[in-house]
Design an enzyme around this catalytic site. Structure first.
Site, short mmCIF file in Angstrom:
data_model
loop_
_atom_site.label_atom_id
_atom_site.label_comp_id
_atom_site.label_asym_id
_atom_site.label_seq_id
_atom_site.Cartn_x
_atom_site.Cartn_y
_atom_site.Cartn_z
N GLU A 199 -9.78 7.31 3.73
CA GLU A 199 -10.71 6.40 4.39
C GLU A 199 -9.95 5.12 4.68
O GLU A 199 -8.99 4.78 3.98
CB GLU A 199 -11.92 6.11 3.49
CG GLU A 199 -11.72 4.98 2.47
CD GLU A 199 -10.69 5.28 1.38
OE1 GLU A 199 -10.49 6.47 1.07
OE2 GLU A 199 -10.09 4.32 0.85
N LYS B 41 0.81 -1.23 0.00
CA LYS B 41 0.00 0.00 0.00
C LYS B 41 0.84 1.27 0.00
O LYS B 41 0.43 2.29 -0.54
CB LYS B 41 -0.95 0.00 1.20
CG LYS B 41 -2.11 -0.95 1.02
CD LYS B 41 -3.21 -0.67 2.03
CE LYS B 41 -4.45 -1.49 1.74
NZ LYS B 41 -4.27 -2.93 2.09
N SER C 182 1.53 -9.85 -1.10
CA SER C 182 1.19 -8.44 -0.94
C SER C 182 1.53 -7.88 0.44
O SER C 182 1.77 -6.68 0.58
CB SER C 182 -0.29 -8.21 -1.24
OG SER C 182 -1.11 -9.05 -0.43
C1 LIG Z 1 -5.14 -3.90 1.59
C2 LIG Z 1 -4.48 -5.16 1.25
C3 LIG Z 1 -4.91 -5.96 0.18
C4 LIG Z 1 -6.11 -5.63 -0.68
O1 LIG Z 1 -6.07 -4.41 -1.33
P1 LIG Z 1 -5.84 -4.31 -2.90
O2 LIG Z 1 -6.11 -2.88 -3.21
O3 LIG Z 1 -6.81 -5.23 -3.56
O4 LIG Z 1 -4.45 -4.70 -3.16
C5 LIG Z 1 -4.19 -7.10 -0.12
N1 LIG Z 1 -3.12 -7.49 0.62
C6 LIG Z 1 -2.70 -6.76 1.68
C7 LIG Z 1 -1.53 -7.23 2.46
C8 LIG Z 1 -3.36 -5.58 2.04
O5 LIG Z 1 -2.94 -4.87 3.08
#
Ligand SMILES: *Cc1c(COP(=O)(O)O)cnc(C)c1O
Length: 393
Positions: free
Chosen positions: A111, A89, A377
Site C-alpha cells: 500500500e 524506506k 530520513s
Molecule cells: C515515509 C517517510 C517518513 C515517515 O515514515 P516512517 O515510517 O515514520 O519513517 C519519514 N521521512 C521520509 C523521508 C519518508 O519518506
C-alpha cells in the site's frame, strides 16, 4: 523495562495481531519464520551486500559544523537521504523482498500514501524480477503523479483504491483484501513499523542498521558509541525505530520523537498521534490512533505526506506511554522554516518529513557539549513543489 517486542508480540499494552481469520496462516507462518530466516548466514550476507552495493550503505554520519555553531551544540546528521531512492524506506523493502523469496513467494503487494513506499517496493521488485502490485488511493494517485510514473517505469501495477476517503487507509484495506484472496503466492510488504505482529518488529530490525552504523561511526568521531540524544520524525515510525533501536536500553541516551502537528495540535488539522490518539486498532495492531468518539479513524493532516498518518507504530506508543521517549509536536510552519535553515547552513535540502526533526533545534535547548544525532530520513527533491509554493520561490 523492556522496549522491544515481547514473545506475545506486544510492546507493553500495544501491538498484537488483530487480523481477519483468513490471514492468520500467512501472518503466523511469517511469525514463525522471520527470526530464523534473518539469522541465516546466507540471508545476512545477501542483505548486507545489497545494502552496500545497491543502496550505498553505510550512509555517512556527518558532523554539521555550521548548524552546530548556529545552535551551540554538537550536531551530527545520519544521511539516509543519500540512500538509493532517496530515503530510509529502501532498507526495509530490501529486507522484506529477501524474506518473501525465502518464504517461497512470487508476487508482492504493497500500500502507499504519497507513493514513497510504493516506489521503494517497486524498486526492489524490479531488482528481483518479482510481480508488484501497489494499491494507492485514487486521490493520492492524482496528487502524486511523479511517484505513480516512477512505479510504472519500475514495472509495477498501480491499482487505485476507490472506496472511503480514497487515501492511504483505503489503499491498506485493498491490500489486505488482495492478500486474503491470494494467500499462497503473495507477500505483503508493509512500509512502516506498523501492522500485525511480527511486522513492527521485522521492519524495526531491518531499519536498525541505522543505529548500528551510528554506534561505530560515533565511536570513530567522538570516541564513544552513545550520543546524548537521538532525534527522528515519526510517521508510522520506521526511520525512528531504526534510529533508536540500539539505544533503547542505553539510559544515558535521550530519545526524541517528532510528530507532525500540522496547523497546530488543537487546530483539528494535525497528525500528532501520540498526543491526540487513543488506544484503538489500525492495520492489525493495537496502538494509539486518532479517532472519533465512536472509534472511527479520523483523517490526519500534515504538510508532509509521509507523516500524514493517523496512528503510530506500537513501539512508539509504548515509548510514549512509558516516557522513555520525549514526543515533540512540530507544526507545518516550524518544519518548513527548519528545512530552509538546513538548506542555507549546510547545503542539504531535506525531505519535509525530516525537516520536522530539525525543528526541534528551535524548541529545545541543548548543552554546548551535547552530542545530538538527527536522522535525516530523506532528501527534499520530491518536496520541491511544496517548498516552492510555501516560500514563493
Ligand atoms: C515515509 C517517510 C517518513 C515517515 O515514515 P516512517 O515510517 O515514520 O519513517 C519519514 N521521512 C521520509 C523521508 C519518508 O519518506
Amino acid at each position: 523495562m523492556n522496549y522491544n517486542v515481547d514473545d506475545k508480540g506486544y510492546y507493553g499494552e500495544f501491538g498484537g495481531a488483530f487480523i481477519p481469520e483468513m490471514l492468520y496462516p500467512n501472518v503466523e507462518n511469517l511469525r514463525q519464520q522471520y527470526l530464523k530466516i534473518m539469522a541465516e548466514p546466507s540471508f545476512k550476507e545477501e542483505f548486507d551486500q545489497l545494502l552496500k552495493d545497491y543502496v550505498g550503505r553505510p550512509s555517512p554520519l556527518y558532523f554539521a559544523k555550521r548548524l552546530s555553531q548556529e545552535y551551540n551544540t554538537k550536531i551530527y546528521l545520519k544521511r539516509e537521504d543519500l540512500n538509493h531512492t532517496g530515503a530510509h524506506k529502501v532498507n526495509n523493502t530490501i529486507g522484506q523482498i529477501l524474506m518473501a523469496k525465502r518464504l517461497g513467494k512470487s508476487r508482492i503487494i504493497a500500500e502507499t500514501g504519497a507513493g514513497q513506499h510504493g516506489v521503494a517496493t517497486a524498486t526492489v521488485c524490479a531488482l528481483m524480477g518479482m510481480e508488484c502490485i501497489v494499491y494507492m488511493g485514487e486521490i493520492d494517485i492524482a496528487r502524486q503523479a511523479p511517484n505513480v510514473a516512477r512505479m510504472k517505469m519500475l514495472g509495477a501495477e498501480v491499482r487505485p483504491a476507490l472506496s472511503g476517503s480514497k487515501t492511504l487507509k483505503d489503499a491498506t484495506n485493498e491490500a489486505i483484501r488482495d492478500w486474503i484472496n491470494n494467500p499462497v503466492d503473495t507477500h505483503y510488504i508493509i512500509g512502516s513499523a506498523i501492522g500485525p505482529h511480527p511486522y513492527p518488529d521485522m521492519v524495526t530490525r531491518f531499519q536498525s542498521v541505522i543505529s548500528e552504523e551510528i554506534k561505530w561511526q560515533l565511536k570513530e568521531k567522538e570516541g564513544k558509541e552513545n550520543p546524548d540524544y537521538v532525534i527522528a520524525c515519526v510517521g508510522g515510525g520506521s526511520n525512528a525505530a531504526g534510529t533508536y533501536y540500539h539505544f533503547l536500553h542505553e539510559e544515558e541516551v535521550g530519545i526524541i520523537a517528532v510528530e507532525a502537528a500540522g496547523k497546530g495540535v488543537d487546530s483539528g488539522e494535525s497528525a500528532a498521534t501520540s498526543v491526540l490518539g487513543k488506544m484503538g486498532i489500525i492495520h492489525g495492531c493495537k496502538t494509539l490512533l486518532m479517532q472519533t468518539a465512536d472509534g472511527q479513524i479520523t483523517e490526519p493532516y500534515s504538510i508532509s505526506a509521509g507523516l500524514d498518518y493517523p496512528g503510530v507504530g506500537p513501539m512508539h506508543a509504548h515509548l510514549y506511554k512509558t516516557g522513555r521517549a520525549e514526543f515533540i509536536p512540530v507544526t507545518d510552519d516550524q518544519a518548513m522554516q527548519a528545512g530552509m535553515v538546513l538548506s542555507k547552513l549546510e547545503g542539504i535540502i531535506p525531505a519535509i518529513e525530516s525537516s520536522h526533526a530539525f525543528a526541534v533545534l528551535d524548541t529545545k535547548k541543548f548543552k554546548p557539549e551535547d552530542v545530538v544525532v538527527i536522522n535525516l530520513s530523506g532528501r527534499g527533491d520530491k518536496d520541491l513543489n511544496t517548498y516552492i509554493e510555501y516560500f514563493k520561490l
